[in-house]
Enzyme design. Structure first.
Site, PDB file in Angstrom:
ATOM      1  N   ALA A 134     -38.022  27.710  17.754  1.00 54.98           N
ATOM      2  CA  ALA A 134     -39.065  28.350  18.541  1.00 54.98           C
ATOM      3  C   ALA A 134     -38.565  29.704  19.027  1.00 54.98           C
ATOM      4  CB  ALA A 134     -39.443  27.473  19.727  1.00 54.98           C
TER       5      ALA A 134
ATOM      6  N   GLY B 233     -38.152  23.534  16.689  1.00 59.30           N
ATOM      7  CA  GLY B 233     -39.567  23.453  16.352  1.00 59.30           C
ATOM      8  C   GLY B 233     -39.831  23.514  14.866  1.00 59.30           C
TER       9      GLY B 233
ATOM     10  N   GLU C 146     -39.320  20.033  13.668  1.00 60.44           N
ATOM     11  CA  GLU C 146     -40.446  19.256  14.198  1.00 60.44           C
ATOM     12  C   GLU C 146     -41.720  19.525  13.403  1.00 60.44           C
ATOM     13  OE1 GLU C 146     -39.709  18.531  18.861  1.00 60.44           O
ATOM     14  OE2 GLU C 146     -39.578  20.637  18.278  1.00 60.44           O
TER      15      GLU C 146
ATOM     16  N   GLU D  30     -31.980  21.593  20.734  1.00 61.23           N
ATOM     17  CA  GLU D  30     -32.553  21.879  22.052  1.00 61.23           C
ATOM     18  C   GLU D  30     -31.628  21.577  23.216  1.00 61.23           C
ATOM     19  OE1 GLU D  30     -36.203  21.456  19.404  1.00 61.23           O
ATOM     20  OE2 GLU D  30     -34.201  20.566  19.558  1.00 61.23           O
TER      21      GLU D  30
END
Length: 258
Positions: free
Chosen positions: A66, A112, A115, A135
């Site tokens: 991200a 992300g 994900e 993360e």
């Protein structure tokens, strides 16, 4: 419909969506998540599109995480909303999509990015791809479904190790774990995805959509709701403030543990 951060190519019933932010290693920002949602919504009603492939531009990254700079200063409430909105508009949206969505992982798939790949119905990767959920190194947890989908795909123990260490695995290990379905050379990545797509398109589109729905019934929504809450709470910790500051300042984090 025009887009700034993605490209769409259609051919023979297949739509290829390419995340096109090479200078940022295709990192997911809020605008890109919104564009992906709008593109998926448009293609959902396109009767000529039967299968979708999502990939990243270039050969370095599928999506390298991200865009940290967007949320480094978020509050708990803003963090929870970020997770909730992202899951609803993109990650859950893909998982429950009425047409097969294939992830073509062409390099780094981190945070992300992994994900996003896990939200797709299955995954192929080139032989130099690297995958992980880093993360915790930022003082936060995966917030786009990672704590739920990774254990579903590779088992609790392996998922715990990946999430808690924040480490990366290569394509061969990802294949042995069941995280990806196939490992191919870069030049064969999209052609192999297309080959599988054509096999799917020989079948009933109604039955394919129904099968996706039936498989997804077996997975609880409660876990995702809990992840959203805990992801949001992470934004209120001193560790999160230190982790994101260290990342943006390109230094090693010194977590206070609170």
């Amino acid at each position: 419909m025009s887009y700034e951060n993605i490209l769409i190519e259609k051919e023979e019933g297949i739509a290829i969506i390419t995340i096109n932010r090479p200078a940022k290693l295709n990192a997911l920002n809020i605008a890109t998540i919104d564009e992906l949602h709008r593109a998926l919504k448009e293609l959902k009603d396109d009767k000529d599109t039967r299968v979708l492939i999502i990939t990243g531009s270039g050969e370095k990254a599928f999506v390298a995480g991200a865009d940290i700079s967007e949320f480094a200063d978020f509050s708990v409430k803003q963090g929870k909303r970020l997770s909730e909105k992202g899951q609803d508009s993109l990650f859950d949206y893909i998982e429950n999509y009425n047409k097969p969505v294939i992830a073509a992982i062409n390099g780094f798939a981190l945070g992300g990015g992994l994900e996003l790949a896990m939200a797709c119905h299955f995954r192929l990767a080139n032989d130099h791809a690297r995958m992980g959920l880093p993360e915790v190194s930022l003082g936060v947890i995966p917030g786009y479904g990672g704590t739920q989908r990774l254990p579903q795909l590779i088992g609790k123990g392996r998922a715990m190790e990946m999430i808690l260490t924040g480490g990366m695995i290569g394509t061969e290990q990802a294949l042995s774990y069941g995280l990806i379905n196939h490992m191919v050379a870069q030049e064969q990545l999209i052609p192999t995805c297309k080959e599988i797509a054509h096999k799917i398109m020989k079948n009933s589109p109604v039955a394919v959509a129904t099968a996706i729905k039936a498989v997804n019934v077996g997975y609880s929504k409660k876990g995702f709701d809990t992840e959203i809450d805990l992801f949001g709470e992470s934004f209120g910790t001193e560790d999160f403030k230190e982790g994101t500051a260290a990342f943006l300042e390109k230094r090693k984090a010194k977590f206070p543990g609170k």
